[in-house]
Enzyme design. Structure first.
Site, PDB file in Angstrom:
ATOM      1  N   SER A 225      87.465  -0.484  88.284  1.00 38.96           N
ATOM      2  CA  SER A 225      88.868  -0.244  87.882  1.00 38.96           C
ATOM      3  C   SER A 225      89.605  -1.566  87.719  1.00 38.96           C
ATOM      4  O   SER A 225      90.462  -1.713  86.831  1.00 38.96           O
ATOM      5  CB  SER A 225      89.583   0.610  88.931  1.00 38.96           C
ATOM      6  OG  SER A 225      89.077   1.923  88.916  1.00 38.96           O
TER       7      SER A 225
ATOM      8  N   LEU B 216      88.729  23.442 100.203  1.00 33.32           N
ATOM      9  CA  LEU B 216      87.686  24.226 100.862  1.00 33.32           C
ATOM     10  C   LEU B 216      87.642  23.975 102.373  1.00 33.32           C
ATOM     11  O   LEU B 216      86.872  24.616 103.088  1.00 33.32           O
ATOM     12  CB  LEU B 216      86.305  23.938 100.241  1.00 33.32           C
ATOM     13  CG  LEU B 216      85.916  24.830  99.060  1.00 33.32           C
ATOM     14  CD1 LEU B 216      86.720  24.474  97.811  1.00 33.32           C
ATOM     15  CD2 LEU B 216      84.435  24.731  98.752  1.00 33.32           C
ATOM     16  N   GLY B 217      88.424  23.007 102.850  1.00 30.79           N
ATOM     17  CA  GLY B 217      88.511  22.744 104.287  1.00 30.79           C
ATOM     18  C   GLY B 217      87.144  22.411 104.869  1.00 30.79           C
ATOM     19  O   GLY B 217      86.366  21.653 104.273  1.00 30.79           O
TER      20      GLY B 217
ATOM     21  N   GLU C 179      79.921   0.357  84.967  1.00 32.11           N
ATOM     22  CA  GLU C 179      80.406   0.048  83.609  1.00 32.11           C
ATOM     23  C   GLU C 179      81.792  -0.610  83.645  1.00 32.11           C
ATOM     24  O   GLU C 179      82.640  -0.401  82.776  1.00 32.11           O
ATOM     25  CB  GLU C 179      80.343   1.277  82.689  1.00 32.11           C
ATOM     26  CG  GLU C 179      78.906   1.818  82.641  1.00 32.11           C
ATOM     27  CD  GLU C 179      78.415   2.303  81.308  1.00 32.11           C
ATOM     28  OE1 GLU C 179      79.114   2.122  80.309  1.00 32.11           O
ATOM     29  OE2 GLU C 179      77.311   2.870  81.276  1.00 32.11           O
TER      30      GLU C 179
ATOM     31  N   GLY D 268      78.095  -9.351  88.848  1.00 29.63           N
ATOM     32  CA  GLY D 268      78.482  -7.966  88.606  1.00 29.63           C
ATOM     33  C   GLY D 268      79.668  -7.970  87.660  1.00 29.63           C
ATOM     34  O   GLY D 268      79.515  -7.975  86.440  1.00 29.63           O
TER      35      GLY D 268
ATOM     36  N   ARG E   4      89.435  32.958  99.466  1.00 32.49           N
ATOM     37  CA  ARG E   4      89.608  32.652 100.899  1.00 32.49           C
ATOM     38  C   ARG E   4      90.961  33.151 101.398  1.00 32.49           C
ATOM     39  O   ARG E   4      92.014  32.821 100.822  1.00 32.49           O
ATOM     40  CB  ARG E   4      89.517  31.130 101.079  1.00 32.49           C
ATOM     41  CG  ARG E   4      89.867  30.626 102.443  1.00 32.49           C
ATOM     42  CD  ARG E   4      88.750  30.835 103.423  1.00 32.49           C
ATOM     43  NE  ARG E   4      89.017  30.139 104.661  1.00 32.49           N
ATOM     44  CZ  ARG E   4      88.276  30.287 105.756  1.00 32.49           C
ATOM     45  NH1 ARG E   4      87.231  31.083 105.743  1.00 32.49           N
ATOM     46  NH2 ARG E   4      88.573  29.622 106.846  1.00 32.49           N
TER      47      ARG E   4
ATOM     48  N   GLY F   8      80.431   2.561  76.235  1.00 36.14           N
ATOM     49  CA  GLY F   8      79.967   3.154  77.494  1.00 36.14           C
ATOM     50  C   GLY F   8      81.133   3.638  78.345  1.00 36.14           C
ATOM     51  O   GLY F   8      81.036   4.652  79.034  1.00 36.14           O
TER      52      GLY F   8
ATOM     53  N   GLU G 127      73.218  -8.470  87.894  1.00 31.47           N
ATOM     54  CA  GLU G 127      72.232  -9.174  88.721  1.00 31.47           C
ATOM     55  C   GLU G 127      72.783  -9.233  90.149  1.00 31.47           C
ATOM     56  O   GLU G 127      73.971  -8.978  90.369  1.00 31.47           O
ATOM     57  CB  GLU G 127      72.011 -10.596  88.178  1.00 31.47           C
ATOM     58  CG  GLU G 127      71.446 -10.594  86.766  1.00 31.47           C
ATOM     59  CD  GLU G 127      71.164 -11.997  86.228  1.00 31.47           C
ATOM     60  OE1 GLU G 127      71.339 -12.990  86.982  1.00 31.47           O
ATOM     61  OE2 GLU G 127      70.762 -12.086  85.057  1.00 31.47           O
TER      62      GLU G 127
ATOM     63  N   ASP H 273      82.209  -1.214  75.827  1.00 31.03           N
ATOM     64  CA  ASP H 273      83.401  -0.527  75.304  1.00 31.03           C
ATOM     65  C   ASP H 273      83.089   0.954  75.056  1.00 31.03           C
ATOM     66  O   ASP H 273      83.839   1.850  75.467  1.00 31.03           O
ATOM     67  CB  ASP H 273      83.867  -1.161  73.983  1.00 31.03           C
ATOM     68  CG  ASP H 273      84.605  -2.473  74.196  1.00 31.03           C
ATOM     69  OD1 ASP H 273      85.059  -2.735  75.330  1.00 31.03           O
ATOM     70  OD2 ASP H 273      84.728  -3.236  73.214  1.00 31.03           O
TER      71      ASP H 273
HETATM   72  N1  CAA Z   1      83.741  -6.781  72.275  1.00 30.05           N
HETATM   73  C1  CAA Z   1      83.134  -7.816  71.653  1.00 30.05           C
HETATM   74  N2  CAA Z   1      83.172  -9.077  72.136  1.00 30.05           N
HETATM   75  C2  CAA Z   1      83.833  -9.269  73.293  1.00 30.05           C
HETATM   76  C3  CAA Z   1      84.495  -8.245  73.978  1.00 30.05           C
HETATM   77  C4  CAA Z   1      84.428  -6.941  73.423  1.00 30.05           C
HETATM   78  N3  CAA Z   1      85.021  -5.909  74.024  1.00 30.05           N
HETATM   79  N4  CAA Z   1      85.063  -8.748  75.091  1.00 30.05           N
HETATM   80  C5  CAA Z   1      84.790 -10.061  75.103  1.00 30.05           C
HETATM   81  N5  CAA Z   1      84.045 -10.371  74.009  1.00 30.05           N
HETATM   82  C6  CAA Z   1      83.566 -11.705  73.631  1.00 30.05           C
HETATM   83  C7  CAA Z   1      84.744 -12.664  73.492  1.00 30.05           C
HETATM   84  O1  CAA Z   1      85.311 -12.578  72.198  1.00 30.05           O
HETATM   85  C8  CAA Z   1      84.111 -14.001  73.759  1.00 30.05           C
HETATM   86  O2  CAA Z   1      83.412 -14.414  72.595  1.00 30.05           O
HETATM   87  P1  CAA Z   1      83.536 -15.948  72.083  1.00 30.05           P
HETATM   88  O3  CAA Z   1      83.110 -16.788  73.244  1.00 30.05           O
HETATM   89  O4  CAA Z   1      82.613 -15.998  70.923  1.00 30.05           O
HETATM   90  O5  CAA Z   1      84.977 -16.139  71.770  1.00 30.05           O
HETATM   91  C9  CAA Z   1      83.034 -13.684  74.810  1.00 30.05           C
HETATM   92  O6  CAA Z   1      82.766 -12.269  74.675  1.00 30.05           O
HETATM   93  C10 CAA Z   1      83.482 -13.993  76.216  1.00 30.05           C
HETATM   94  O7  CAA Z   1      84.643 -13.225  76.460  1.00 30.05           O
HETATM   95  P2  CAA Z   1      85.574 -13.435  77.722  1.00 30.05           P
HETATM   96  O8  CAA Z   1      86.003 -14.864  77.770  1.00 30.05           O
HETATM   97  O9  CAA Z   1      86.631 -12.385  77.702  1.00 30.05           O
HETATM   98  O10 CAA Z   1      84.559 -13.200  78.920  1.00 30.05           O
HETATM   99  P3  CAA Z   1      84.810 -13.190  80.485  1.00 30.05           P
HETATM  100  O11 CAA Z   1      83.730 -13.965  81.135  1.00 30.05           O
HETATM  101  O12 CAA Z   1      86.222 -13.540  80.806  1.00 30.05           O
HETATM  102  O13 CAA Z   1      84.479 -11.656  80.890  1.00 30.05           O
HETATM  103  C11 CAA Z   1      84.970  -9.376  81.391  1.00 30.05           C
HETATM  104  C12 CAA Z   1      85.160 -10.588  80.453  1.00 30.05           C
HETATM  105  C13 CAA Z   1      85.818  -8.293  80.745  1.00 30.05           C
HETATM  106  C14 CAA Z   1      85.440  -9.630  82.808  1.00 30.05           C
HETATM  107  C15 CAA Z   1      83.468  -8.986  81.409  1.00 30.05           C
HETATM  108  O14 CAA Z   1      82.680  -9.901  82.139  1.00 30.05           O
HETATM  109  C16 CAA Z   1      83.234  -7.592  81.956  1.00 30.05           C
HETATM  110  O15 CAA Z   1      83.383  -6.604  81.253  1.00 30.05           O
HETATM  111  N6  CAA Z   1      82.810  -7.497  83.246  1.00 30.05           N
HETATM  112  C17 CAA Z   1      82.373  -6.230  83.802  1.00 30.05           C
HETATM  113  C18 CAA Z   1      80.893  -6.064  83.606  1.00 30.05           C
HETATM  114  C19 CAA Z   1      80.490  -4.629  83.573  1.00 30.05           C
HETATM  115  O16 CAA Z   1      81.186  -3.761  83.088  1.00 30.05           O
HETATM  116  N7  CAA Z   1      79.290  -4.380  84.084  1.00 30.05           N
HETATM  117  C20 CAA Z   1      78.729  -3.076  84.033  1.00 30.05           C
HETATM  118  C21 CAA Z   1      77.255  -3.168  84.194  1.00 30.05           C
HETATM  119  S1  CAA Z   1      76.370  -2.055  83.179  1.00 30.05           S
HETATM  120  C22 CAA Z   1      76.412  -0.570  83.966  1.00 30.05           C
HETATM  121  O17 CAA Z   1      77.080  -0.359  84.924  1.00 30.05           O
HETATM  122  C23 CAA Z   1      75.599   0.462  83.286  1.00 30.05           C
HETATM  123  C24 CAA Z   1      74.951   1.425  84.186  1.00 30.05           C
HETATM  124  O18 CAA Z   1      73.768   1.298  84.450  1.00 30.05           O
HETATM  125  C25 CAA Z   1      75.693   2.618  84.662  1.00 30.05           C
END
Ligand code: CAA
Length: 382
Positions: free
Chosen positions: A368, A340-341, A365, A130, A270, A244, A126, A242
């Site tokens: 880094s 390729l300069g 997704e 992000g 070249r 993705g 949103e 994961d």
């Molecule tokens: N698998 C399953 N469950 C998971 C998990 C995983 N890999 N990672 C976390 N969870 C669960 C946790 O177990 C937890 O569950 P409970 O509350 O039931 O215990 C819950 O999710 C919350 O977990 P966290 O406390 O770890 O959450 P967080 O707020 O600290 O966030 C983060 C973790 C890794 C930073 C996450 O927010 C994140 O991945 N951020 C990046 C977002 C992202 O990748 N966005 C991409 C947008 S989509 C896109 O780009 C597609 C496109 O169009 C190209």
């Protein structure tokens, strides 16, 4: 690479490479126009690419994650804009529906996401959430038998091609003690009342790929729109990401491979100072070092996909593959431009497109920085 890859996987990847080679001038025309032609998406239907990740019982090919990653690598080597559309549709969207959908949801949506009539979308980000995905503001409330959704989703790949989007919205008030509380996944038909698509974003690269806002203004969906359980949507989003991330690693490797291939052929043709520039260590050593890095990235990607295929945990490995491959793609595409300069900087040569397209891979997704966070949490967990 044969340690992870069987004959079927190699054959599928080779078939897609052959099809991609025929795309020719359609790629530059579409990048200029800023849209993937519908007929190209339509061709992917009969080719089988879109239903690779659908189990045979649901009418798909039931291909492995390894096979899908290798196919995406080939697609990305030809056309990264198309590869990201396919990765989102057939990776994160279809994967999430296959794992969490009811029989009826799978029957309703999987055919529309695999026949080439469109590409599905994954609406998590949103304007104000992000990297901190759990802070999302989109809200869903019950209304009679169904649900009403309000909010704005940003940077949504495939929005204007999508028959359906997986939309993450919060049910109930935010809980200050648990940011992900209430987040629920909904299968929102783009044709539902109150759903609209914003103008296409103007991007540095991946210009033919659609990136648009998805606007939910009192959007009405039925009770059958809930994917998985109410309040359990955040874990579902994370699990989707994961998988993705393996696919974005594949895309990065494809882009890097194509850039280095172009740099190699140019370096052999070249001539400067009376000989091919490939004779100079300043040119040949970077290309050699990067070739090793492409293979290292592919091995990380294949390990994550192999673990996934065996139902083993792969969150950390997927993050490692995405982190390394996307960063490697920056080095590879920039080295190709440098090789390729002046020509590398010009639009006539593909390497400037590879550099622009590849830039997105360290961002979407999960940046880094988010991959490092995921790896560090798993590494340093008590
Ligand atoms: N698998 C399953 N469950 C998971 C998990 C995983 N890999 N990672 C976390 N969870 C669960 C946790 O177990 C937890 O569950 P409970 O509350 O039931 O215990 C819950 O999710 C919350 O977990 P966290 O406390 O770890 O959450 P967080 O707020 O600290 O966030 C983060 C973790 C890794 C930073 C996450 O927010 C994140 O991945 N951020 C990046 C977002 C992202 O990748 N966005 C991409 C947008 S989509 C896109 O780009 C597609 C496109 O169009 C190209």
């Amino acid at each position: 690479m044969n340690c992870f890859v069987g004959e079927t996987e190699r054959d599928l990847a080779a078939a897609v490479a052959a099809w991609s080679a025929g795309l020719g001038a359609r790629i530059s025309a579409a990048e200029k126009a800023g849209a993937i032609p519908r007929e190209v998406i339509a061709e992917l239907g009969p080719l089988g690419v879109l239903r690779m990740s659908v189990p045979e019982a649901d009418g798909g090919l039931g291909a492995s994650a390894v096979a899908f990653a290798l196919v995406l690598e080939e697609l990305a080597a030809a056309w990264a804009s198309l590869a990201v559309g396919v990765a989102v549709n057939s990776g994160i969207v279809i994967g999430t529906i296959v794992r969490n959908g009811t029989v009826e949801q799978r029957r309703r949506w999987l055919p529309q996401l695999t026949d080439g009539s469109g590409l599905g979308a994954f609406a998590l980000s949103e304007p104000t959430s992000g990297s901190d995905a759990a802070s999302l503001r989109a809200a869903a409330r019950r209304d009679g038998d169904g649900w009403v959704l309000d909010g704005r989703k940003q940077f949504i790949t495939n929005a204007r091609y999508a028959p359906v989007a997986i939309v993450f919205a919060r049910v109930g008030a935010p809980d200050p003690r648990k940011a992900s509380a209430g987040i629920t996944a909904f299968l929102v038909p783009l044709a539902a009342p109150g759903v609209s698509v914003g103008p296409a974003e103007r991007k540095l690269g991946l210009r033919a790929s659609d990136t648009s806002a998805l606007i939910l203004d009192g959007a009405r969906v039925g009770a059958d729109a809930v994917l998985g359980e109410v309040g359990k949507g955040f874990a579902l989003a994370m699990a989707g990401l994961d998988g993705g991330r393996i696919n974005i690693a594949a895309q990065s490797i494809g882009i890097a491979k194509a850039a280095l291939r172009r740099a190699r052929s140019y370096a052999k043709e070249r001539r400067q100072f009376g000989r091919p520039i490939a004779d100079f260590e300043g040119v040949r050593f970077p290309l050699a070092a990067l070739e090793a890095q492409v293979d290292a990235a592919r091995l990380l990607m294949l390990r994550a996909a192999w673990l996934r295929d065996r139902g083993r945990p792969f969150t950390r490995e997927a993050a490692m593959a995405k982190l390394y491959a996307s960063e490697m793609a920056q080095r590879a595409t920039h080295a190709a431009v440098q090789t390729l300069g002046g020509n590398g900087y010009m639009r006539e040569y593909d390497v400037e497109r590879y550099a622009r397209d590849g830039r997105a891979t360290t961002i979407y997704e999960g940046t880094s920085e988010i991959q490092r966070l995921v790896i560090a949490r798993s590494l340093l967990a008590a």
